[in-house]
Design a protein around this motif. Structure first.
Motif, PDB file in Angstrom:
ATOM      1  N   ALA A 128      -0.842   0.400  -9.406  1.00 47.43           N
ATOM      2  CA  ALA A 128      -2.162   0.343  -8.768  1.00 47.43           C
ATOM      3  C   ALA A 128      -2.680  -1.092  -8.720  1.00 47.43           C
ATOM      4  O   ALA A 128      -3.276  -1.518  -7.728  1.00 47.43           O
ATOM      5  CB  ALA A 128      -3.143   1.241  -9.514  1.00 47.43           C
TER       6      ALA A 128
ATOM      7  N   ASP B 178     -12.050   3.414  -8.165  1.00 47.84           N
ATOM      8  CA  ASP B 178     -11.594   2.610  -7.026  1.00 47.84           C
ATOM      9  C   ASP B 178     -10.714   3.385  -6.057  1.00 47.84           C
ATOM     10  O   ASP B 178     -10.302   2.867  -5.021  1.00 47.84           O
ATOM     11  CB  ASP B 178     -10.855   1.350  -7.507  1.00 47.84           C
ATOM     12  CG  ASP B 178      -9.585   1.664  -8.294  1.00 47.84           C
ATOM     13  OD1 ASP B 178      -9.157   2.835  -8.327  1.00 47.84           O
ATOM     14  OD2 ASP B 178      -9.015   0.719  -8.888  1.00 47.84           O
TER      15      ASP B 178
ATOM     16  N   ARG C  48       2.186   4.800  -1.242  1.00 48.68           N
ATOM     17  CA  ARG C  48       1.714   5.928  -2.048  1.00 48.68           C
ATOM     18  C   ARG C  48       2.875   6.374  -2.937  1.00 48.68           C
ATOM     19  O   ARG C  48       3.922   6.775  -2.443  1.00 48.68           O
ATOM     20  CB  ARG C  48       1.254   7.088  -1.179  1.00 48.68           C
ATOM     21  CG  ARG C  48       0.072   6.752  -0.286  1.00 48.68           C
ATOM     22  CD  ARG C  48      -0.415   7.989   0.477  1.00 48.68           C
ATOM     23  NE  ARG C  48      -1.126   8.904  -0.396  1.00 48.68           N
ATOM     24  CZ  ARG C  48      -0.774  10.173  -0.616  1.00 48.68           C
ATOM     25  NH1 ARG C  48       0.298  10.684  -0.048  1.00 48.68           N
ATOM     26  NH2 ARG C  48      -1.489  10.950  -1.425  1.00 48.68           N
TER      27      ARG C  48
ATOM     28  N   GLY D  14       0.794  -1.220   0.000  1.00 45.95           N
ATOM     29  CA  GLY D  14       0.000   0.000   0.000  1.00 45.95           C
ATOM     30  C   GLY D  14       0.828   1.272   0.000  1.00 45.95           C
ATOM     31  O   GLY D  14       0.478   2.254   0.658  1.00 45.95           O
TER      32      GLY D  14
ATOM     33  N   LYS E   1      -7.661   4.406  -6.333  1.00 44.42           N
ATOM     34  CA  LYS E   1      -6.224   4.087  -6.295  1.00 44.42           C
ATOM     35  C   LYS E   1      -5.366   5.080  -7.077  1.00 44.42           C
ATOM     36  O   LYS E   1      -4.160   5.185  -6.836  1.00 44.42           O
ATOM     37  CB  LYS E   1      -5.985   2.673  -6.846  1.00 44.42           C
ATOM     38  CG  LYS E   1      -6.492   1.560  -5.949  1.00 44.42           C
ATOM     39  CD  LYS E   1      -6.159   0.202  -6.540  1.00 44.42           C
ATOM     40  CE  LYS E   1      -6.620  -0.930  -5.645  1.00 44.42           C
ATOM     41  NZ  LYS E   1      -6.295  -2.258  -6.248  1.00 44.42           N
TER      42      LYS E   1
ATOM     43  N   HIS F  81      -0.925  -0.663  -4.747  1.00 46.50           N
ATOM     44  CA  HIS F  81      -0.408   0.623  -4.285  1.00 46.50           C
ATOM     45  C   HIS F  81      -1.304   1.747  -4.795  1.00 46.50           C
ATOM     46  O   HIS F  81      -2.148   1.542  -5.671  1.00 46.50           O
ATOM     47  CB  HIS F  81       1.034   0.798  -4.763  1.00 46.50           C
ATOM     48  CG  HIS F  81       1.912  -0.362  -4.399  1.00 46.50           C
ATOM     49  ND1 HIS F  81       2.288  -0.623  -3.090  1.00 46.50           N
ATOM     50  CD2 HIS F  81       2.431  -1.368  -5.149  1.00 46.50           C
ATOM     51  CE1 HIS F  81       3.022  -1.720  -3.066  1.00 46.50           C
ATOM     52  NE2 HIS F  81       3.123  -2.198  -4.293  1.00 46.50           N
ATOM     53  N   SER F  82      -1.143   2.945  -4.259  1.00 44.64           N
ATOM     54  CA  SER F  82      -1.921   4.084  -4.733  1.00 44.64           C
ATOM     55  C   SER F  82      -0.994   5.056  -5.445  1.00 44.64           C
ATOM     56  O   SER F  82       0.186   5.183  -5.100  1.00 44.64           O
ATOM     57  CB  SER F  82      -2.640   4.779  -3.573  1.00 44.64           C
ATOM     58  OG  SER F  82      -1.730   5.224  -2.590  1.00 44.64           O
TER      59      SER F  82
END
Length: 235
Positions: A65, A110, A49, A47, A112, A69-70
């Motif tokens: 993504a 979503d 960023r 996860g 992300k 992960h974002s």
């Protein structure tokens, strides 16, 4: 290098490139140097960023993504951003950014991926926080050489204490081509980031292709450095 230091492109020129389809810098596949060094950014973390400065419609964003992960990107061209979501078959919403007059943010349904349509120099951690990873491919090399100090200051302000910043640069004879992409020597990377970050060369490869001969070049070396904050207090 002196000839390139005088080279200045304004934002409208980049927008025109997107409007006219002059996007030879866009890769259709995930960048090989990102793929081979992704573990250096993630370090086993989930996860994360990840920030994409001057993101264009990089397919790397969807790849990260999909890994959970974002992604947050900044891009001046609305066409590039919309093409990204269309190319990746992603539904999205669009809203204004109150703290940046005239700016918009496009968010995947979503949640992300968030892409900001704005001038990078108006972006800040107050807008979207700090980041655990940065993939800088086609950003530092596209910034006007006279603006590199300003660019580095923005990037440093976005680093979280555990950030892993992957920086892609190009080296060639700057007397033969005015850019962009611009020549960025290792010495400049050290000047820009050496006081606040540890710098490690991860990869170096011959990136010369037929189109570069058309630019007047006789060689092109692509390098990837890993930058990590030395001391969170400095940031």
């Amino acid at each position: 290098m002196s000839a390139q230091m005088k080279r200045v492109m304004d934002l409208s020129e980049w927008e025109h490139r997107w409007e006219n389809g002059r996007i030879g810098f866009h890769h259709l596949h995930v960048h090989k140097m990102l793929e081979s060094n992704i573990d250096k950014i993630l370090c086993g973390r989930k996860g994360v960023r990840v920030f994409f400065p001057l993101c264009g419609k990089a397919v790397d964003m969807k790849w990260l993504a999909d890994m959970g992960h974002s992604v947050v990107g900044v891009e001046i061209s609305e066409k590039a951003i919309k093409q990204f979501f269309e190319d990746q078959n992603l539904s999205y919403s669009e809203e204004l950014v109150p703290d940046i007059p005239g700016a918009k943010v496009f968010k995947s349904t979503d949640g992300k991926i968030s892409l900001y349509e704005c001038d990078l120099f108006k972006f800040s951690s107050a807008i979207a926080g700090r980041f655990g990873g940065i993939w800088d491919r086609g950003a530092l090399v596209a910034i006007n050489p006279c603006d590199r100090q300003r660019y580095a200051a923005i990037i440093l302000s976005l680093l979280d204490k555990d950030c892993r910043y992957l920086l892609d640069t190009l080296q060639y004879n700057p007397e033969l081509y005015k850019g962009p992409p611009f020549f960025v020597p290792d010495e400049d990377v050290k000047k820009l980031y050496g006081k606040t970050c540890d710098i490690q060369l991860l990869d170096s490869a011959d990136a010369f292709a037929a189109k570069h001969r058309e630019w007047g070049l006789d060689y092109l070396i692509e390098k990837v450095h890993l930058l990590t904050p030395k001391d969170p207090v400095l940031l």
